[in-house]
Design a protein around this motif. Structure first.
Motif, PDB file in Angstrom:
ATOM      1  N   ALA A 151     -16.523 -10.244 -11.567  1.00  0.00           N
ATOM      2  CA  ALA A 151     -16.813  -9.194 -12.545  1.00  0.00           C
ATOM      3  C   ALA A 151     -17.642  -8.083 -11.912  1.00  0.00           C
ATOM      4  CB  ALA A 151     -17.534  -9.789 -13.758  1.00  0.00           C
ATOM      5  N   LEU A 152     -18.631  -8.457 -11.097  1.00  0.00           N
ATOM      6  CA  LEU A 152     -19.426  -7.438 -10.426  1.00  0.00           C
ATOM      7  C   LEU A 152     -18.560  -6.569  -9.531  1.00  0.00           C
ATOM      8  CD1 LEU A 152     -22.801  -9.035  -9.241  1.00  0.00           C
ATOM      9  CD2 LEU A 152     -22.431  -7.340 -11.035  1.00  0.00           C
ATOM     10  N   LEU A 153     -17.707  -7.208  -8.746  1.00  0.00           N
ATOM     11  CA  LEU A 153     -16.861  -6.458  -7.821  1.00  0.00           C
ATOM     12  C   LEU A 153     -15.801  -5.637  -8.554  1.00  0.00           C
ATOM     13  CD1 LEU A 153     -16.471  -9.201  -5.061  1.00  0.00           C
ATOM     14  CD2 LEU A 153     -17.864  -7.122  -4.951  1.00  0.00           C
ATOM     15  N   ALA A 154     -15.489  -6.025  -9.776  1.00  0.00           N
ATOM     16  CA  ALA A 154     -14.545  -5.248 -10.583  1.00  0.00           C
ATOM     17  C   ALA A 154     -15.196  -4.030 -11.224  1.00  0.00           C
ATOM     18  CB  ALA A 154     -13.916  -6.133 -11.659  1.00  0.00           C
ATOM     19  N   GLY A 155     -16.524  -3.942 -11.134  1.00  0.00           N
ATOM     20  CA  GLY A 155     -17.190  -2.740 -11.618  1.00  0.00           C
ATOM     21  C   GLY A 155     -17.858  -2.857 -12.957  1.00  0.00           C
ATOM     22  N   VAL A 156     -18.071  -4.088 -13.467  1.00  0.00           N
ATOM     23  CA  VAL A 156     -18.747  -4.228 -14.755  1.00  0.00           C
ATOM     24  C   VAL A 156     -20.118  -3.549 -14.663  1.00  0.00           C
ATOM     25  CG1 VAL A 156     -19.769  -6.458 -14.119  1.00  0.00           C
ATOM     26  CG2 VAL A 156     -19.455  -5.904 -16.517  1.00  0.00           C
ATOM     27  N   PRO A 157     -20.547  -2.819 -15.695  1.00  0.00           N
ATOM     28  CA  PRO A 157     -21.861  -2.156 -15.639  1.00  0.00           C
ATOM     29  C   PRO A 157     -22.982  -3.145 -15.361  1.00  0.00           C
ATOM     30  CG  PRO A 157     -20.580  -1.321 -17.486  1.00  0.00           C
ATOM     31  CD  PRO A 157     -19.819  -2.490 -16.938  1.00  0.00           C
ATOM     32  N   LEU A 158     -24.024  -2.646 -14.710  1.00  0.00           N
ATOM     33  CA  LEU A 158     -25.142  -3.489 -14.312  1.00  0.00           C
ATOM     34  C   LEU A 158     -26.232  -3.488 -15.388  1.00  0.00           C
ATOM     35  CD1 LEU A 158     -25.528  -2.331 -10.597  1.00  0.00           C
ATOM     36  CD2 LEU A 158     -24.198  -4.259 -11.487  1.00  0.00           C
ATOM     37  N   PRO A 159     -26.945  -4.605 -15.543  1.00  0.00           N
ATOM     38  CA  PRO A 159     -28.090  -4.638 -16.463  1.00  0.00           C
ATOM     39  C   PRO A 159     -29.323  -4.039 -15.784  1.00  0.00           C
ATOM     40  CG  PRO A 159     -27.766  -6.802 -15.493  1.00  0.00           C
ATOM     41  CD  PRO A 159     -26.670  -5.927 -14.940  1.00  0.00           C
ATOM     42  N   ALA A 160     -29.911  -3.019 -16.395  1.00  0.00           N
ATOM     43  CA  ALA A 160     -31.135  -2.392 -15.882  1.00  0.00           C
ATOM     44  C   ALA A 160     -32.259  -2.669 -16.877  1.00  0.00           C
ATOM     45  CB  ALA A 160     -30.939  -0.889 -15.708  1.00  0.00           C
ATOM     46  N   LYS A 161     -33.322  -3.216 -16.390  1.00  0.00           N
ATOM     47  CA  LYS A 161     -34.451  -3.580 -17.265  1.00  0.00           C
ATOM     48  C   LYS A 161     -35.022  -2.344 -17.942  1.00  0.00           C
ATOM     49  CE  LYS A 161     -38.972  -5.801 -17.065  1.00  0.00           C
ATOM     50  NZ  LYS A 161     -40.032  -6.238 -16.127  1.00  0.00           N
ATOM     51  N   ALA A 162     -35.218  -2.450 -19.250  1.00  0.00           N
ATOM     52  CA  ALA A 162     -35.649  -1.304 -20.052  1.00  0.00           C
ATOM     53  C   ALA A 162     -37.173  -1.299 -20.177  1.00  0.00           C
ATOM     54  CB  ALA A 162     -34.986  -1.346 -21.425  1.00  0.00           C
ATOM     55  N   ASN A 163     -37.855  -0.892 -19.128  1.00  0.00           N
ATOM     56  CA  ASN A 163     -39.317  -0.889 -19.145  1.00  0.00           C
ATOM     57  C   ASN A 163     -39.886   0.092 -20.170  1.00  0.00           C
ATOM     58  OD1 ASN A 163     -39.977  -2.787 -17.014  1.00  0.00           O
ATOM     59  ND2 ASN A 163     -39.068  -1.310 -15.614  1.00  0.00           N
ATOM     60  N   LEU A 164     -39.244   1.248 -20.314  1.00  0.00           N
ATOM     61  CA  LEU A 164     -39.719   2.240 -21.272  1.00  0.00           C
ATOM     62  C   LEU A 164     -39.628   1.696 -22.699  1.00  0.00           C
ATOM     63  CD1 LEU A 164     -40.606   5.128 -22.076  1.00  0.00           C
ATOM     64  CD2 LEU A 164     -38.179   5.770 -21.999  1.00  0.00           C
ATOM     65  N   ARG A 165     -38.492   1.164 -23.048  1.00  0.00           N
ATOM     66  CA  ARG A 165     -38.310   0.639 -24.407  1.00  0.00           C
ATOM     67  C   ARG A 165     -39.201  -0.581 -24.657  1.00  0.00           C
ATOM     68  NH1 ARG A 165     -34.195   2.672 -27.471  1.00  0.00           N
ATOM     69  NH2 ARG A 165     -32.808   4.177 -26.446  1.00  0.00           N
ATOM     70  N   ALA A 166     -39.411  -1.393 -23.619  1.00  0.00           N
ATOM     71  CA  ALA A 166     -40.306  -2.540 -23.778  1.00  0.00           C
ATOM     72  C   ALA A 166     -41.736  -2.086 -24.048  1.00  0.00           C
ATOM     73  CB  ALA A 166     -40.255  -3.421 -22.532  1.00  0.00           C
ATOM     74  N   CYS A 210     -37.334   7.036 -16.369  1.00  0.00           N
ATOM     75  CA  CYS A 210     -37.142   6.120 -17.496  1.00  0.00           C
ATOM     76  C   CYS A 210     -36.329   6.767 -18.608  1.00  0.00           C
ATOM     77  CB  CYS A 210     -38.490   5.675 -18.046  1.00  0.00           C
ATOM     78  SG  CYS A 210     -39.459   4.653 -16.937  1.00  0.00           S
ATOM     79  N   LEU A 211     -36.647   8.018 -18.928  1.00  0.00           N
ATOM     80  CA  LEU A 211     -35.954   8.719 -19.999  1.00  0.00           C
ATOM     81  C   LEU A 211     -34.464   8.839 -19.704  1.00  0.00           C
ATOM     82  CD1 LEU A 211     -36.368  10.399 -22.663  1.00  0.00           C
ATOM     83  CD2 LEU A 211     -36.495  12.407 -21.173  1.00  0.00           C
ATOM     84  N   VAL A 212     -34.137   9.195 -18.482  1.00  0.00           N
ATOM     85  CA  VAL A 212     -32.731   9.334 -18.100  1.00  0.00           C
ATOM     86  C   VAL A 212     -32.022   7.993 -18.179  1.00  0.00           C
ATOM     87  CG1 VAL A 212     -31.196   9.833 -16.156  1.00  0.00           C
ATOM     88  CG2 VAL A 212     -33.071  11.401 -16.691  1.00  0.00           C
ATOM     89  N   ARG A 213     -32.606   6.956 -17.573  1.00  0.00           N
ATOM     90  CA  ARG A 213     -31.928   5.661 -17.503  1.00  0.00           C
ATOM     91  C   ARG A 213     -31.762   5.023 -18.869  1.00  0.00           C
ATOM     92  NH1 ARG A 213     -33.696   1.064 -13.273  1.00  0.00           N
ATOM     93  NH2 ARG A 213     -32.217   2.257 -12.004  1.00  0.00           N
ATOM     94  N   GLU A 214     -32.801   5.071 -19.715  1.00  0.00           N
ATOM     95  CA  GLU A 214     -32.808   4.247 -20.915  1.00  0.00           C
ATOM     96  C   GLU A 214     -32.429   4.979 -22.193  1.00  0.00           C
ATOM     97  OE1 GLU A 214     -36.229   1.719 -21.356  1.00  0.00           O
ATOM     98  OE2 GLU A 214     -36.702   1.887 -19.225  1.00  0.00           O
TER      99      GLU A 214
END
Length: 554
Positions: free
Chosen positions: A512-527, A22-26
């Protein structure tokens, strides 16, 4: 170094790993405070001024790292051990400085999760999976009950309200089994919607209700929580509700804890539990009870279309709910049970996707198809095809937001372990967006029910992308790469080719996904830090492995 997939781990290590993930991702990756150092990943907490390091199981692939203990903290010129409780305090300190808000509950929640996992590990070793109707059902149940460590990207994945002795008899990780606690409810006080007679197979195996009454199954844990409720006590004294006790066929808790499988009836019961598990109190809200039957009706023709196009994919129906109407919302919700279609008629062997992705498990490695890199790549291709395409088509062509996270998808496999079809479940997270007129079918519903069944397009697309790519396919790909590291980055090249060939690839969202737009990752730690309800959790960005030049986790 190849990650050893094994069920042998400690609560200390699993708790520390989840916190660091979590710390690394968020926090640290978005602020560019991580960097590789040989076989280690260096992680800097910029505000508290602490540097940590973790072992890397293998080079990073896609949006995720595989971190391994020991975890260490830099002190002067030395690396010293950083146990899970030290990491919990460091994370709390960093988040307090980053947000300007304190949360005195956070470290207690992490400690609660650690205590729960310790109890689970101790109890699980003495458990037996028991007898089941068939080998396919046995393997399915074992997959449901195998998620011992829980969510890799949650700071307290096993946090549970109550002492272990209260919930251990009902928890899937210990391979629990129990009989439902049945009530007899006066017919005029029984509230139900959906398909008539849907409960008949379950009732036929339960206790006979007295004349003028109908049977209502309840979760024993929930009934113990509601036992002193004044309205229920009055109803029992007046004979409006009768206690029939623990009886009938055995129920087996699935990975969600509150949803149980009844093999003898081949049905699931999604019970209410007035207990906080991980993020949320697991209660069937009144609008969710009605919403399930509404969506069940609306999605039947949608899935008939999807099934015809995408390898007979299935949505497990939720044909009816039942509860007691005593002019008390707490009891109406607390005793509400949603019925769900079983898995006994599915061809092949259904397996929980989360069990296949579990880095502490061995289920994926046991599939014959995983024996060689070539067959593993074929397996991945078939998996992506069967899971991703119907999810994308449901959104792009029908305006249906499925919630295909790892605990909401089963994959049926043949004798070689190759994917045969995807099975989607749990209408609670399924929503509609303004597309193709499905929302018009909600016009006559009360506003709160309509609200619970809808998303705006941006929120809906973010939910689809997070659940499908970040939570699900990225974790499955990581699990395959654990067994065959040489397949990186071919796994994502293969996935990109499949999605590029899909007829909806020209839609702006997928382009947009195939062009490489960053993905949304749910922020469980911050929530958790903000004490936000799960439905209000935000997102951080994660690298998109579908890009032509797929980024590493940097």
């Amino acid at each position: 170094m190849l990650l050893t997939r094994t069920t042998t781990f400690t609560a200390d290590d699993a708790t520390a790993t989840a916190l660091l993930n979590c710390l690394v991702r968020e926090v640290c990756a978005p602020e560019q405070q991580i960097w590789p150092d040989g076989a280690h990943l260096i992680v800097r907490l910029p505000r508290v001024g602490v540097v940590l390091r973790a072992r890397l199981a293998r080079p990073p692939a896609g949006p995720t790292y595989r971190l391994l203990p020991p975890y260490e903290e830099r002190r002067d010129d030395d690396w010293i051990a950083a146990p899970w409780d030290r990491l919990s305090n460091l994370v709390a300190g960093e988040l307090e400085l980053a947000t300007g808000q304190a949360n005195p509950e956070f470290t207690a929640q992490v400690a609660n999760s650690h205590t729960a996992l310790t109890a689970i590990l101790k109890t699980r070793g003495d458990s037996s999976p028991g007898e089941l109707p068939s080998e396919a059902v046995r393997r399915y149940v074992e997959s449901e009950q195998s998620l011992v460590a829980g969510h890799r990207f949650h700071p307290s994945p096993k946090a549970r309200q109550g002492a272990p002795e209260q919930w251990l008899p009902y928890t899937p990780e210990t391979r629990a089994r129990f009989q439902p606690h049945w009530l007899a409810v006066r017919e005029e006080l029984l509230a139900e919607e959906g398909e008539p007679n849907a409960f008949d197979p379950l009732e036929a195996l339960g206790p006979a209700a007295p004349p003028g009454y109908r049977a209502l199954p309840a979760h024993p844990w929930q009934l113990s929580l509601l036992g002193d409720h004044p309205a229920l006590q009055r109803a029992l004294r007046k004979g409006l509700v009768r206690d029939l006790g623990l009886c009938g066929p055995e129920a087996i808790p699935t990975s969600s804890v509150r949803t149980v499988y009844v093999p003898a009836a081949d049905l699931f019961c999604k019970f209410s539990l007035d207990v906080r598990i991980t993020n949320c109190v697991r209660k069937n809200a009144w609008y969710e009870l009605t919403g399930a039957t509404v969506l069940n009706r609306l999605l039947r023709p949608v899935f008939a279309t999807l099934s015809a196009r995408f390898d007979a994919c299935v949505l497990l129906a939720e044909p009816a709910y039942r509860t007691v109407a005593l002019a008390d919302r707490h009891l109406y919700e607390g005793l509400g049970v949603i019925l769900r279609q079983g898995v006994g008629d599915l061809p092949g062997t259904p397996l929980l996707a989360g069990a296949l992705a579990d880095p502490y498990g061995t289920l994926l490695a046991q599939l014959p198809a995983m024996a060689s890199p070539d067959s593993a790549l074929t397996w991945w291709q078939q998996y992506v095809k069967r899971v991703a395409l119907p999810v994308l088509h449901a959104y792009l062509d029908h305006g249906v937001v499925l919630e295909p996270h790892l605990q909401n998808v089963l994959i049926t496999v043949n004798d070689e372990g190759m994917p045969v079809r995807a099975v989607f479940r749990d209408l609670e997270g399924t929503k509609l967006v303004p597309r193709h007129g499905l929302l018009d079918e909600l016009a006559d519903l009360p506003p709160r029910i309509r609200q619970s069944l809808t998303y705006d397009p941006e929120r809906g697309w973010n939910r689809v992308v997070y659940c499908l790519l970040v939570n699900h396919l990225a974790e499955i790909a990581a699990a395959v790469a654990d067994l065959h590291p040489e397949l990186d980055p071919e796994l994502w090249t293969t996935a990109r080719s499949l999605l590029s060939a899909y007829e909806g690839a020209r839609r702006p969202e997928l382009r947009a996904l195939l062009a490489g737009v960053p993905l949304p990752a749910k922020a469980n730690l911050r929530a958790r830090w903000a004490r936000t309800a799960d439905r209000g959790a935000g997102y951080v960005t994660a690298p998109n492995p579908l890009a032509t030049q797929a980024p590493l986790c940097t």
